[in-house]
Design a protein around this motif. Structure first.
Motif, PDB file in Angstrom:
ATOM      1  N   ILE A 258      18.173  49.249 -60.242  1.00 51.70           N
ATOM      2  CA  ILE A 258      17.001  49.259 -61.172  1.00 51.70           C
ATOM      3  C   ILE A 258      16.141  50.101 -60.450  1.00 51.70           C
ATOM      4  N   TYR A 259      15.071  50.799 -61.120  1.00 51.55           N
ATOM      5  CA  TYR A 259      13.976  51.470 -60.663  1.00 51.55           C
ATOM      6  C   TYR A 259      12.936  50.463 -59.974  1.00 51.55           C
ATOM      7  N   PHE A 260      12.697  50.527 -58.831  1.00 51.55           N
ATOM      8  CA  PHE A 260      12.016  49.499 -57.567  1.00 51.55           C
ATOM      9  C   PHE A 260      10.884  48.974 -58.403  1.00 51.55           C
ATOM     10  N   TRP A 261       9.870  49.865 -58.929  1.00 55.31           N
ATOM     11  CA  TRP A 261       8.661  49.822 -59.496  1.00 55.31           C
ATOM     12  C   TRP A 261       8.739  49.156 -60.898  1.00 55.31           C
ATOM     13  N   ASP A 262       9.915  49.193 -61.669  1.00 58.28           N
ATOM     14  CA  ASP A 262      10.201  48.628 -62.926  1.00 58.28           C
ATOM     15  C   ASP A 262      10.544  47.059 -62.653  1.00 58.28           C
ATOM     16  N   LEU A 263      11.152  46.774 -61.439  1.00 65.24           N
ATOM     17  CA  LEU A 263      11.216  45.423 -61.097  1.00 65.24           C
ATOM     18  C   LEU A 263       9.903  44.693 -61.164  1.00 65.24           C
ATOM     19  N   PHE A 264       8.977  45.336 -60.262  1.00 64.21           N
ATOM     20  CA  PHE A 264       7.785  44.660 -60.153  1.00 64.21           C
ATOM     21  C   PHE A 264       7.137  44.475 -61.591  1.00 64.21           C
ATOM     22  N   ALA A 265       6.944  45.402 -62.246  1.00 66.27           N
ATOM     23  CA  ALA A 265       6.465  45.318 -63.809  1.00 66.27           C
ATOM     24  C   ALA A 265       6.888  44.360 -64.484  1.00 66.27           C
ATOM     25  N   TYR A 266       8.384  44.155 -64.224  1.00 70.32           N
ATOM     26  CA  TYR A 266       9.020  43.403 -65.131  1.00 70.32           C
ATOM     27  C   TYR A 266       8.772  41.758 -64.798  1.00 70.32           C
ATOM     28  N   ILE A 267       8.637  41.740 -63.426  1.00 74.57           N
ATOM     29  CA  ILE A 267       8.314  40.272 -62.925  1.00 74.57           C
ATOM     30  C   ILE A 267       6.837  39.991 -63.310  1.00 74.57           C
ATOM     31  N   TRP A 268       5.971  41.039 -63.193  1.00 74.89           N
ATOM     32  CA  TRP A 268       4.407  40.683 -63.549  1.00 74.89           C
ATOM     33  C   TRP A 268       4.469  40.302 -64.944  1.00 74.89           C
ATOM     34  N   ALA A 269       5.227  40.712 -65.842  1.00 72.48           N
ATOM     35  CA  ALA A 269       5.143  40.606 -67.286  1.00 72.48           C
ATOM     36  C   ALA A 269       5.790  39.034 -67.567  1.00 72.48           C
ATOM     37  N   GLN A 270       6.605  38.474 -66.644  1.00 75.76           N
ATOM     38  CA  GLN A 270       6.925  37.081 -66.798  1.00 75.76           C
ATOM     39  C   GLN A 270       5.572  36.367 -66.469  1.00 75.76           C
ATOM     40  N   PHE A 271       4.746  36.836 -65.855  1.00 76.95           N
ATOM     41  CA  PHE A 271       3.275  35.929 -65.830  1.00 76.95           C
ATOM     42  C   PHE A 271       2.303  36.306 -66.596  1.00 76.95           C
ATOM     43  N   GLY A 272       2.592  37.191 -67.739  1.00 77.65           N
ATOM     44  CA  GLY A 272       1.502  37.509 -68.588  1.00 77.65           C
ATOM     45  C   GLY A 272       0.707  38.724 -68.200  1.00 77.65           C
ATOM     46  N   HIS A 273       0.988  39.417 -67.157  1.00 71.45           N
ATOM     47  CA  HIS A 273       0.319  40.419 -66.674  1.00 71.45           C
ATOM     48  C   HIS A 273       0.957  41.869 -66.823  1.00 71.45           C
ATOM     49  N   VAL A 274       0.044  42.547 -67.492  1.00 67.34           N
ATOM     50  CA  VAL A 274       0.685  43.991 -67.837  1.00 67.34           C
ATOM     51  C   VAL A 274      -0.571  44.921 -67.176  1.00 67.34           C
ATOM     52  N   PRO A 275      -0.191  45.794 -66.168  1.00 63.22           N
ATOM     53  CA  PRO A 275      -1.327  46.609 -65.452  1.00 63.22           C
ATOM     54  C   PRO A 275      -1.703  47.528 -66.899  1.00 63.22           C
ATOM     55  N   THR A 276      -3.166  47.871 -66.549  1.00 61.99           N
ATOM     56  CA  THR A 276      -3.612  48.526 -67.444  1.00 61.99           C
ATOM     57  C   THR A 276      -3.433  50.192 -67.354  1.00 61.99           C
ATOM     58  N   ARG A 277      -3.244  50.522 -66.005  1.00 65.19           N
ATOM     59  CA  ARG A 277      -2.622  51.870 -65.664  1.00 65.19           C
ATOM     60  C   ARG A 277      -1.570  51.755 -64.646  1.00 65.19           C
ATOM     61  N   ARG A 278      -1.104  52.950 -64.305  1.00 58.87           N
ATOM     62  CA  ARG A 278       0.002  53.028 -63.440  1.00 58.87           C
ATOM     63  C   ARG A 278      -0.522  54.513 -62.794  1.00 58.87           C
ATOM     64  N   THR A 279      -1.003  54.423 -61.359  1.00 59.84           N
ATOM     65  CA  THR A 279      -1.594  55.772 -60.954  1.00 59.84           C
ATOM     66  C   THR A 279      -0.418  55.966 -59.652  1.00 59.84           C
ATOM     67  N   ARG A 280       0.207  57.039 -59.760  1.00 59.59           N
ATOM     68  CA  ARG A 280       1.192  57.544 -58.468  1.00 59.59           C
ATOM     69  C   ARG A 280       0.271  58.051 -57.345  1.00 59.59           C
ATOM     70  N   ILE A 281       0.659  57.366 -56.106  1.00 65.29           N
ATOM     71  CA  ILE A 281      -0.026  57.868 -55.033  1.00 65.29           C
ATOM     72  C   ILE A 281       1.022  58.549 -54.270  1.00 65.29           C
ATOM     73  N   PRO A 282       0.655  59.878 -53.701  1.00 65.44           N
ATOM     74  CA  PRO A 282       1.571  60.515 -52.901  1.00 65.44           C
ATOM     75  C   PRO A 282       2.111  59.733 -51.914  1.00 65.44           C
ATOM     76  N   THR A 283       3.413  59.882 -51.265  1.00 68.05           N
ATOM     77  CA  THR A 283       3.830  59.010 -50.144  1.00 68.05           C
ATOM     78  C   THR A 283       3.138  59.542 -48.842  1.00 68.05           C
ATOM     79  N   GLY A 284       2.663  60.781 -48.740  1.00 62.53           N
ATOM     80  CA  GLY A 284       1.962  61.042 -47.500  1.00 62.53           C
ATOM     81  C   GLY A 284       0.929  60.487 -47.471  1.00 62.53           C
ATOM     82  N   VAL A 285      -0.194  60.218 -48.804  1.00 62.75           N
ATOM     83  CA  VAL A 285      -1.439  59.773 -48.522  1.00 62.75           C
ATOM     84  C   VAL A 285      -1.122  58.058 -48.217  1.00 62.75           C
TER      85      VAL A 285
END
Length: 367
Positions: A258-285
């Protein structure tokens, strides 16, 4: 060929997260077998009366382990006892942390296996880990299988499990008649887990759910607890019958990368939390920010949320091929990952509610 009825199985770490689930399954699926537990912690009140023996033992003490085996001689040992460094400890580079992990996972395994052989027991199932390969953080692991060489892990956990696995599967032990196999599960989720789910859940309160490190397309393996239990019971039954698993290591997972970050989102959804946005941070930063955080930790002693190790972990791919476990053990995961995560989160909600109630008791008493 069916396993015989008069079997005695000893589970080390039988009061732990995976171990107690294995014990419960053995008691339910093989009611005629004798099941014993070796652990530092006493099993729960429902399990203890059903056991043939409980040995309160710290596996880092060879004398204590040997005395336990003198009281209880099993037909099969399932060795799950070990230390899994969590949170900031997972990426520790401190020598004293390595010595602690090594004493439990390497020396402890050596003590248990040596006592097993001395007792005359010749069947040994070792709970290894996929980290014997993947704790070399500088690489991706696409569809890895058992032909991949191990011994390159740099993190304490994977390094210790790899050394212990090599000792268990040493051909010299097989020459003495030992039938041993090693299972390499990926990250396990399920009821009773207060480690993995808790770390991901805490990001909600920290306000750290709105970003993704890297491009977000990295794929990971996770597995549900009962599937890991099934694999262990299949390994036990194999060593008691055909013994085709002897001398072998097996990757096991849910076979649902599974996509790593999708698992996080799915777990948060079980607790009623949906992020308002998803900002990608470059790996180097993110890596530079982690370096700054680690420098601040070195100066202040305050534990950081971000580590260079966690950045590397969060942007790489790692998932395994389970064909060998399927063909030799007959392993097929029975609980899907989505359902397994839901069940794990429901259990964690119960845990959080119990914690909240326990904290509220003093206030009610004052009233």
């Amino acid at each position: 060929m069916a396993a015989r009825d008069n079997v005695h199985v000893l589970v080390t770490g039988g009061s732990g997260f995976l171990g107690r689930a294995i014990v419960a399954a053995l008691l339910d699926q093989h009611p005629k077998w004798q099941i014993s537990v070796l652990d530092r912690t006493t099993p729960d009140g429902k399990t203890l009366p059903r056991l043939a023996h409980f040995c309160e033992v710290d596996i880092i003490s060879p004398g204590s382990v040997n005395r336990a085996f003198e009281q209880c001689t099993p037909d099969v040992v399932v060795h799950t006892a070990g230390m899994v460094p969590s949170r900031h400890s997972r990426y520790s580079k401190r020598e004293e942390d390595w010595e602690l992990v090594k004493s439990i996972n390497c020396d402890g395994t050596r003590n248990v296996l040596d006592a097993t052989l001395t007792s005359g027991c010749m069947n040994f199932v070792y709970t290894s880990s996929c980290t014997v390969a993947t704790d070399d953080l500088d690489h991706d692991y696409y569809y890895m299988d058992e032909t991949m060489p191990i011994g390159f892990a740099s993190l304490h956990y994977g390094k210790s499990k790899g050394l212990a696995e090599q000792y268990v599967l040493d051909p010299q032990h097989a020459e003495k008649g030992l039938n041993a196999c090693a299972l390499r599960p990926c990250t396990i989720l399920g009821p009773g887990d207060t480690a993995v789910i808790s770390v991901i859940h805490e990001l909600i309160a920290k306000g750290e759910t709105t970003f993704i490190v890297g491009d977000g397309d990295n794929v990971y393996d996770f597995m549900y607890l009962s599937n890991a239990v099934d694999a262990h019971l299949l390994a036990v039954e194999n060593l008691l019958t055909t013994k085709t698993a002897a001398g072998q290591a097996f990757f096991i997972s849910n076979q649902e990368p599974i996509y790593f970050w999708d698992l996080f989102a799915y777990i948060w959804a079980q607790f009623g939390h949906v992020p308002t946005r998803r900002t990608r941070i470059p790996t180097g930063v993110a890596y530079f920010a982690a370096l700054v955080a680690e420098a601040y930790t070195w100066l202040s002693g305050v534990t950081p949320t971000l580590h260079t190790g966690s950045v590397k972990d969060g942007v790489r791919t790692q998932f395994s091929n389970n064909d060998k476990a399927r063909s030799i053990l007959g392993y097929v995961p029975r609980v899907g990952l989505a359902e397994g995560v839901r069940l794990a989160c429901e259990d964690y909600k119960t845990y959080l509610a119990a914690q909240a109630d326990s904290l509220a008791v003093p206030d009610k008493a004052k009233g």
